[in-house]
Structures are given as C-alpha cells and as structure tokens.
Design a protein around this motif. Structure first.
Motif, PDB file in Angstrom:
ATOM      1  N   THR A 130      17.647 -26.459   9.566  1.00  0.00           N
ATOM      2  CA  THR A 130      18.999 -25.901   9.710  1.00  0.00           C
ATOM      3  C   THR A 130      19.436 -25.188   8.431  1.00  0.00           C
ATOM      4  O   THR A 130      20.109 -24.153   8.498  1.00  0.00           O
ATOM      5  CB  THR A 130      20.014 -26.996  10.069  1.00  0.00           C
ATOM      6  N   LEU A 131      19.051 -25.713   7.286  1.00  0.00           N
ATOM      7  CA  LEU A 131      19.370 -25.048   6.025  1.00  0.00           C
ATOM      8  C   LEU A 131      18.682 -23.693   5.936  1.00  0.00           C
ATOM      9  O   LEU A 131      19.296 -22.687   5.557  1.00  0.00           O
ATOM     10  CB  LEU A 131      18.949 -25.930   4.845  1.00  0.00           C
ATOM     11  N   ALA A 132      17.400 -23.647   6.304  1.00  0.00           N
ATOM     12  CA  ALA A 132      16.651 -22.394   6.256  1.00  0.00           C
ATOM     13  C   ALA A 132      17.236 -21.358   7.220  1.00  0.00           C
ATOM     14  O   ALA A 132      17.405 -20.182   6.870  1.00  0.00           O
ATOM     15  CB  ALA A 132      15.182 -22.653   6.590  1.00  0.00           C
ATOM     16  N   ASP A 175      26.741 -24.044   0.107  1.00  0.00           N
ATOM     17  CA  ASP A 175      27.811 -24.876  -0.454  1.00  0.00           C
ATOM     18  C   ASP A 175      28.829 -25.257   0.620  1.00  0.00           C
ATOM     19  O   ASP A 175      29.384 -26.360   0.605  1.00  0.00           O
ATOM     20  CB  ASP A 175      28.531 -24.140  -1.583  1.00  0.00           C
ATOM     21  N   THR A 176      29.079 -24.330   1.541  1.00  0.00           N
ATOM     22  CA  THR A 176      30.038 -24.603   2.615  1.00  0.00           C
ATOM     23  C   THR A 176      29.524 -25.694   3.542  1.00  0.00           C
ATOM     24  O   THR A 176      30.303 -26.507   4.046  1.00  0.00           O
ATOM     25  CB  THR A 176      30.323 -23.315   3.414  1.00  0.00           C
ATOM     26  N   SER A 177      28.216 -25.728   3.765  1.00  0.00           N
ATOM     27  CA  SER A 177      27.632 -26.829   4.541  1.00  0.00           C
ATOM     28  C   SER A 177      27.786 -28.148   3.798  1.00  0.00           C
ATOM     29  O   SER A 177      28.074 -29.188   4.402  1.00  0.00           O
ATOM     30  CB  SER A 177      26.145 -26.558   4.816  1.00  0.00           C
ATOM     31  N   GLY A 178      27.599 -28.106   2.479  1.00  0.00           N
ATOM     32  CA  GLY A 178      27.756 -29.318   1.670  1.00  0.00           C
ATOM     33  C   GLY A 178      29.164 -29.862   1.701  1.00  0.00           C
ATOM     34  O   GLY A 178      29.370 -31.086   1.679  1.00  0.00           O
ATOM     35  N   ILE A 179      30.159 -28.973   1.762  1.00  0.00           N
ATOM     36  CA  ILE A 179      31.553 -29.418   1.835  1.00  0.00           C
ATOM     37  C   ILE A 179      31.789 -30.230   3.100  1.00  0.00           C
ATOM     38  O   ILE A 179      32.479 -31.261   3.079  1.00  0.00           O
ATOM     39  CB  ILE A 179      32.501 -28.205   1.777  1.00  0.00           C
TER      40      ILE A 179
END
Length: 328
Positions: free
Chosen positions: A130-132, A258-262
C-alpha cells in the motif's frame, strides 16, 4: 454479599450500563459532541481540521482497527478525494455538491484499484504494498501539472457560498463552514455505525479475529477485505473533498506518506478498533500540535515523545483505555 463490595459492584454496573448506552447510541452522541465542539476549541479553523482528520482516521480505522490490516497508503485515498474534488471545481466549474460526490467516488475507485493489487497480502507485506502504490499515485499527480498544479498544488478552489435546504450560506464565515462540514461528518457517523452494526460488520471482525475460522464458516475473506478497503476509501475520499473546500487549495503534500502516518498516529492515540477513538485522537493530536508549535519550532519532537509515552503506557489508546472493547 460483603457490605464493602456492594458500592464497588454498583459502580461497575453503572459504568457498564453507561458504556452500553454509549455504544448503542454512539453516532448520536458523537453528533452531539460535534455540534458543541467549536465552542470549546481555541478557534474554529482548528475545530474544522479535527472534523476532517477525524473523518479521515475513521476511514483508516475501518481497515486497521476493525479489519486488522495496517495500511500505509491511505494518503492516496485522502489525496485522490481532495484532488478530484478540486479539479471538478477548478477545471469543470461544477457545483460544490457535485465536487464532493466526485471526491467520494475518487476515494472509492482509488481504493478499489489499490485493493485489487494489495488485498491478498497481509502483515508487513500489505503495509509495504500500500505504501508503494500510494507513492505511485503521488508521482502521477505530481507529474500531471496541467491538472493538479504539480509541486505548487491545485489552487483556485473558491467556493464562497453554499446553497443548502433553500438557504444561501456564506461559506467564508468560519462558523458556517464548520457546521456545513459537520453535516457530512455526522452523516458519515451514522453510515459507519450502521455498517459496523450490520451482519457485514460482524464478518469484518470475524476476519480480523480468525481468518481461518471465517473462511471455514463460508465467508469470502478476500472479498470481505476488498469491500472493507473500498468503503474505507469512500470515507477518506469524503474527508479529502471537504479538506479541498476548506483550504481552497490542495497541496501535493496531501499525497505524501507523512499523511498516511498521521492517520496511524491519530488512530493509535485515540484507540484503534473503537468508534470514538479516531475523533478523540484527532482532537488531541491537532490540539497538541497547535499548542506546542506556538511554544517551540521543534514541536514534532515533543508531540512524538508524548505519542510514544501513550503507546507504551496506554496501548489501547485514550478511548480504548477508558472503555472495554466496543461491540458493533
């Protein structure tokens, strides 16, 4: 029964009854809090951000908390909703309600495309896929300069008035903007609550708890995961569309990992797998960011330290610590 144990039993019974009542009417209670929320926040723009990021985290929590899959690609769903909503307004001149609908559809379609490719994997593999895929989406929108503005972002999403229920509302007014956005967030509360309380909601949690048993019971585990991921994309797409209308621009950073990390931080802070957790996590996280950033430019260090303390000592999150596991 021991005389000293009776008050303790009554306290536990009252607490259990309160939690059952909160679970049964969770959407209504959350809606009431949303209606009075701007009155207790330092300023209205912060309250709007809490609504939007709380909705974004609600969508993420559907996959992470209820389905048990950690995704690092939800920025693509959030950003797709924001960009397509903005493109509908800027390039096609569509009205605000059509733009929001397109943002939701964009989140659903993006989730379907990502889900078909990623949903058969699990654990760290699902997170990395999903990150890729999310970074691929970032690159596509970054390169589509004529449509998205590239590194400068999409600008000119100027929605000044909202025609709703026969009323012409000034969307520039911060308080009116808050309550217009709150209408969509409240609708999302009731929809999510209905999904979780449905038989499909029970299947989602069954897949999370024991995939082998769920498959042996006749449930299509892969299809359940895919549908849940797509539903999550719809909530995130709605949050992205509301963010575009709120900011009047869509920065390219909205698609960054970064938005996914939030979303991960907000959900863990509030309580994964709980209905109220993401909104509480969004309120705490954004309030900390606002207060600490006014005190020091190194606010990420302070907020990060507070987050680690919460994860170490309150692994169930704020709401998860205050209440037992919620029932759908």
């Amino acid at each position: 029964m021991d005389e000293m144990s009776r008050p303790l039993l009554r306290t536990r019974t009252a607490r259990t009854n309160w939690l059952e009542l909160a679970t049964r009417h969770r959407a209504s209670l959350a809606s009431l809090v949303v209606l009075v929320f701007p009155l207790v926040m330092p300023f209205t723009a912060l309250a709007v951000n809490v609504l939007i990021y709380g909705l974004y985290a609600l969508g993420f929590n559907l996959v992470y908390g209820y389905l048990g899959l950690l995704s690092f690609g939800h920025a693509a769903l959030f950003g797709a909703g924001a960009y397509l909503c903005g493109i509908a307004v800027v390039h096609f001149g569509l009205p605000w309600y059509a733009a929001i609908a397109i943002g939701v559809i964009a989140g659903l379609v993006m989730a379907a495309l990502m889900g078909v490719l990623a949903i058969r994997t699990r654990g760290i593999y699902f997170a990395m896929v999903t990150l890729a895929l999310s970074q691929c989406v970032y690159y596509v929108f970054y390169q589509a300069v004529d449509w998205t503005g590239g590194e400068n972002g999409l600008r000119g999403i100027n929605v000044r008035t909202i025609d709703m229920f026969g009323l012409r509302l000034d969307f520039i007014d911060p308080m009116i903007r808050y309550y217009v956005i709150a209408i969509f967030v409240i609708a999302a509360f009731f929809l999510l609550s209905r999904i979780l309380a449905s038989p499909f909601g029970a299947v989602i949690e069954a897949v999370r708890e024991n995939t082998t048993r769920a498959r042996a019971s006749g449930y299509d585990v892969t299809l359940t995961r895919l549908i849940t991921f797509v539903l999550s994309g719809g909530f995130c797409g709605l949050a992205g569309a509301l963010q575009a209308l709120h900011l009047s621009i869509v920065p390219i950073e909205i698609l960054h990992y970064d938005t996914s990390g939030i979303a991960v931080m907000i959900t863990l802070l509030g309580g994964m797998g709980t209905f109220f957790g993401p909104m509480i996590g969004a309120a705490v996280f954004l309030l900390l960011e606002n207060l600490v950033s006014a005190w020091t430019v190194h606010w990420q260090l302070v907020v990060g330290a507070i987050f680690m303390i919460c994860v170490l000592f309150f692994p169930a999150g704020i709401w998860g610590t205050l209440s037992p596991r919620e029932k759908p």
